[in-house]
Write a protein that holds these residues in place. Structure first.
Motif, short mmCIF file in Angstrom:
data_model
loop_
_atom_site.label_atom_id
_atom_site.label_comp_id
_atom_site.label_asym_id
_atom_site.label_seq_id
_atom_site.Cartn_x
_atom_site.Cartn_y
_atom_site.Cartn_z
N ILE A 1 0.85 -1.20 0.00
CA ILE A 1 0.00 0.00 0.00
C ILE A 1 0.87 1.24 0.00
CG2 ILE A 1 -1.64 1.34 1.36
CD1 ILE A 1 -3.23 -0.82 0.74
N MET A 2 1.97 1.19 0.77
CA MET A 2 2.84 2.36 0.83
C MET A 2 3.54 2.60 -0.51
SD MET A 2 2.78 4.10 3.52
CE MET A 2 1.04 3.91 3.68
N PHE A 3 3.85 1.50 -1.21
CA PHE A 3 4.42 1.65 -2.55
C PHE A 3 3.42 2.35 -3.46
CE2 PHE A 3 5.32 0.36 -6.86
CZ PHE A 3 6.68 0.51 -6.93
N LEU A 4 2.18 1.88 -3.40
CA LEU A 4 1.09 2.47 -4.20
C LEU A 4 0.94 3.94 -3.88
CD1 LEU A 4 -1.51 1.05 -5.81
CD2 LEU A 4 -2.67 1.76 -3.77
N PHE A 5 0.95 4.23 -2.58
CA PHE A 5 0.80 5.60 -2.09
C PHE A 5 1.92 6.49 -2.61
CE2 PHE A 5 1.12 8.93 1.09
CZ PHE A 5 -0.19 9.20 1.41
N SER A 6 3.16 5.97 -2.52
CA SER A 6 4.30 6.80 -2.92
C SER A 6 4.31 7.02 -4.42
CB SER A 6 5.61 6.17 -2.46
OG SER A 6 6.09 5.26 -3.41
N PHE A 7 3.88 5.99 -5.18
CA PHE A 7 3.84 6.14 -6.63
C PHE A 7 2.84 7.24 -7.03
CE2 PHE A 7 3.11 5.00 -11.03
CZ PHE A 7 4.36 4.59 -11.43
N GLU A 8 1.67 7.20 -6.38
CA GLU A 8 0.66 8.21 -6.66
C GLU A 8 1.15 9.58 -6.25
OE1 GLU A 8 -2.66 10.82 -5.76
OE2 GLU A 8 -1.36 9.92 -4.27
N LEU A 9 1.78 9.64 -5.07
CA LEU A 9 2.22 10.94 -4.54
C LEU A 9 3.29 11.55 -5.44
CD1 LEU A 9 1.86 12.91 -2.31
CD2 LEU A 9 3.48 11.64 -0.94
N LEU A 10 4.18 10.69 -5.95
CA LEU A 10 5.25 11.18 -6.81
C LEU A 10 4.66 11.75 -8.11
CD1 LEU A 10 8.17 11.23 -6.07
CD2 LEU A 10 8.52 9.12 -7.31
N ALA A 11 3.75 10.97 -8.71
CA ALA A 11 3.12 11.45 -9.95
C ALA A 11 2.34 12.72 -9.69
CB ALA A 11 2.21 10.38 -10.53
N TYR A 12 1.67 12.75 -8.55
CA TYR A 12 0.85 13.90 -8.18
C TYR A 12 1.71 15.14 -7.98
CZ TYR A 12 -1.89 16.82 -5.03
OH TYR A 12 -2.51 17.86 -4.43
N SER A 13 2.84 14.99 -7.26
CA SER A 13 3.65 16.19 -7.01
C SER A 13 4.33 16.67 -8.27
CB SER A 13 4.71 15.96 -5.92
OG SER A 13 4.51 14.81 -5.22
N LEU A 14 4.76 15.71 -9.12
CA LEU A 14 5.34 16.13 -10.40
C LEU A 14 4.32 16.94 -11.18
CD1 LEU A 14 7.29 13.00 -11.66
CD2 LEU A 14 8.21 15.27 -11.29
N THR A 15 3.09 16.39 -11.27
CA THR A 15 2.04 17.06 -12.01
C THR A 15 1.79 18.45 -11.48
OG1 THR A 15 0.96 14.96 -12.32
CG2 THR A 15 -0.37 16.90 -12.69
N ASN A 16 1.59 18.53 -10.15
CA ASN A 16 1.14 19.80 -9.60
C ASN A 16 2.23 20.84 -9.54
OD1 ASN A 16 -1.78 19.97 -8.66
ND2 ASN A 16 -1.16 17.87 -8.28
N SER A 17 3.50 20.39 -9.40
CA SER A 17 4.53 21.42 -9.41
C SER A 17 4.66 22.01 -10.81
CB SER A 17 5.86 20.87 -8.91
OG SER A 17 6.21 19.72 -9.60
N ILE A 18 4.37 21.20 -11.84
CA ILE A 18 4.50 21.72 -13.20
C ILE A 18 3.28 22.54 -13.62
CG2 ILE A 18 4.73 21.05 -15.62
CD1 ILE A 18 6.32 18.65 -14.65
N VAL A 19 2.08 22.05 -13.30
CA VAL A 19 0.88 22.76 -13.77
C VAL A 19 0.16 23.46 -12.62
CG1 VAL A 19 0.54 21.30 -15.77
CG2 VAL A 19 -0.56 20.70 -13.64
N TRP A 20 0.94 24.06 -11.72
CA TRP A 20 0.35 24.73 -10.57
C TRP A 20 -0.59 25.85 -10.99
CZ3 TRP A 20 -0.52 23.56 -5.83
CH2 TRP A 20 -0.76 24.53 -4.87
N PHE A 21 -0.45 26.35 -12.23
CA PHE A 21 -1.28 27.46 -12.67
C PHE A 21 -2.76 27.11 -12.72
CE2 PHE A 21 0.21 25.29 -16.50
CZ PHE A 21 -0.98 25.03 -17.13
N VAL A 22 -3.11 25.83 -12.70
CA VAL A 22 -4.54 25.50 -12.78
C VAL A 22 -5.31 26.06 -11.60
CG1 VAL A 22 -4.28 23.42 -14.16
CG2 VAL A 22 -4.25 23.26 -11.70
N GLY A 23 -4.60 26.29 -10.48
CA GLY A 23 -5.27 26.88 -9.32
C GLY A 23 -5.65 28.33 -9.55
#
Lengths: 271, 266
Positions: A66-88
């Motif tokens: 579960i922690m692997f799953l969590f970290s994979f999602e979190l990594l993809a999520y942070s990559l996404t949001n740091s790049i497209v932060w303008f959507v906010g």
């Protein structure tokens, strides 16, 4: 190729400039932001660990998985949001027309916008997810060679693309419908809650929706199945990887298409 | 009084204007509730529906839904407005009208709670219909009445909490961070997601010393009849005590802040 390098340099420069100007006034604020992100994920992990400490598994996954799953999602999520932060900030950009700033410059407006809004506060999340990744790999006794790591990176980039699609496309709808902040928020935060757990715990109809209609399951569940060797036959692994990358590429094309259509529809302030 | 009722009505109407957002809000809270319930279902499926640490699946589902009712009423979240109005100086407008500034904010938050009754209550009702066979009715009528009283207590604690965190803006503490940090503590220590039963004992003791558990955990415990009459009265007094402590703290800070308040160099 030189064009690409030039853009990379530009991106880096704008990012640095932007951050220097921010730190000038709000060094404290940036610090509290990073600390808050850190704490809130620590809280999430804590809640999962407490509820799982009394049970053996969740949807066929043990705690390390579960922690692997969590970290994979979190990594993809942070990559996404740091790049497209303008959507906010799409309300200001698209409805009130501050997007004009980026359109009048002789560089790609999307990249310029992304660099200008780059959010460095996600460093806390990168740290958490990398630590989780190594801890979970240790617990699972998986020996990863160079091949596995390459597959990991490819799948991660692919998941980031899919996540980016879910984040940007709803916000680009503002080109047509005006304020879409709430809609974007649902696609950004609510579905994140759903895929923090393996989708195998949900009833079949929800599973189908998360795989085919709104493919959030492709962001972390299926890559985890592949990477943790939970699929038996090579044929299955091949099919999963192929469909993942196909969806990733289609998402990138969809993002580009909506962005272009949106810009063609853009009417500046009051649009 | 009419003035405050009008404020409550205005908040409800202003939310209703953005109908699409309103329905998205319903969907948002529905997704979150459903995920919680399904996680408990699947966790208990791994032990074949047996009892874990003395609690069954039916207990957990009842707990989740009841604590969600408490959360729906107690989800006031006005500290951000409060802090913002201090930061921008808008508070001067509320200071010069002949009504209590803080009561205006409280009235606004009550309006918000009424909206929550719809956006959170509706999905809650639908979901509880799906899980009907798992939900336990209240133990007795007396417990139910005490449950309603403790819900009111939870609301009061939340309001004083928000007043306290909003007033910190006088000392240039950014309001959004305070709200965010408090919400993290609420997730951890209130038992809103994982009931305190499952906490390790040291954390359980710690959580019981803090006000967060009085909002979610105490009402749910009373509903499920985990307290006898003495316990209920003790729990209600805990709530009352926290309301007093938080309010007095807030009041001291408020008086000091107002005394030193300068708006736009005025």
């Amino acid at each position: 190729m030189s064009n690409f390098l030039w853009y990379l340099k530009l991106y880096w420069k704008i990012m640095c400039m932007n951050y220097k100007s921010k730190l000038w006034y709000h060094g404290k604020k940036e610090f509290f932001h990073t600390l808050g992100m850190f704490l809130s994920y620590a809280a999430d992990i804590f809640v999962i660990s407490i509820s799982m400490s009394l049970f053996n598994s969740l949807g066929g996954f043990n705690f390390a998985e579960i922690m692997f799953l969590f970290s994979f999602e979190l990594l993809a999520y942070s990559l996404t949001n740091s790049i497209v932060w303008f959507v906010g900030d799409t309300y200001n950009l698209i409805v009130r027309g501050t997007l004009d700033d980026f359109l009048i410059r002789p560089v790609n407006p999307f990249l310029l916008m992304s660099a200008k809004y780059y959010e460095i506060g996600y460093i806390g999340q990168f740290a958490i997810s990398l630590v989780l990744l190594f801890l979970s790999l240790q617990h699972l006794n998986l020996e990863w060679g160079i091949k596995e790591w390459m597959l990991y990176v490819i799948l991660l980039i692919n998941s980031t693309f899919i996540y980016m699609g879910f984040t940007t496309i709803p916000s680009f709808l503002a080109f047509w419908f005006g304020n879409t902040n709430k809609l974007t928020a649902i696609f950004r935060w609510s579905f994140k809650r759903i895929i923090q757990y393996p989708i195998s715990i949900y009833p079949d109809p929800i599973k189908v929706i998360l795989t085919v209609i709104l493919p959030y399951g492709l962001i972390n569940y299926y890559p985890t199945l592949v990477l943790l060797r939970k699929l038996e036959s090579t044929y299955k692994i091949f099919v999963v990887i192929l469909s993942l990358t196909t969806v990733g590429i289609v998402t990138v094309l969809a993002i580009i298409y909506t962005w272009r259509q949106g810009l063609a529809n853009y009417e500046s302030a009051g649009g | 009084m009419m003035y405050f009722i009008t404020i409550v009505r205005n908040v409800i109407l202003s939310k209703w204007v953005y109908k699409f957002d309103f329905f998205l809000g319903i969907m948002e809270s529905w997704i979150e509730l459903l995920v919680h319930l399904l996680v408990w279902m699947s966790l208990f499926a791994t032990v074949n529906g047996q009892v874990v640490k003395g609690y069954s699946l039916s207990d957990l589902i009842t707990y989740t839904i009841v604590s969600r009712i408490a959360g729906m009423i107690a989800n006031t979240k006005f500290s951000l407005n409060f802090a913002d109005s201090i930061k921008t100086g808008d508070i001067s407008l509320s200071l010069i009208v002949p009504y209590s500034t803080r009561l205006i904010f409280i009235a606004k938050s009550l309006g918000n709670s009424c909206v929550n009754l719809l956006t959170v209550g509706l999905p809650l009702l639908l979901t509880s219909a799906l899980f009907e066979s798992y939900i336990q009715p209240p133990i007795s009528k007396i417990h139910f009445i005490f449950f309603l009283i403790s819900l009111f207590g939870a609301l009061m604690i939340c309001i004083t909490f928000e007043l306290l965190s909003g007033v910190l803006a006088f000392w240039k503490v950014p309001g959004d961070f305070i709200e965010w940090y408090f919400s993290i503590f609420f997730v951890l220590l209130s038992g809103s997601i994982v009931p305190l039963w499952f906490f390790p004992s040291w954390l359980n003791e710690l959580a019981k010393l803090l006000p967060f558990q009085a909002v979610f955990f105490i009402p749910a415990q009373i509903y499920m009849g985990r307290f006898n009459v003495d316990g209920i009265i003790w729990a209600l007094f805990t709530q009352l005590g926290w309301v007093l402590v938080l309010f007095i703290l807030h009041d001291i800070l408020w008086r000091r802040g107002i005394r030193n308040l300068t708006i736009l160099g005025g």
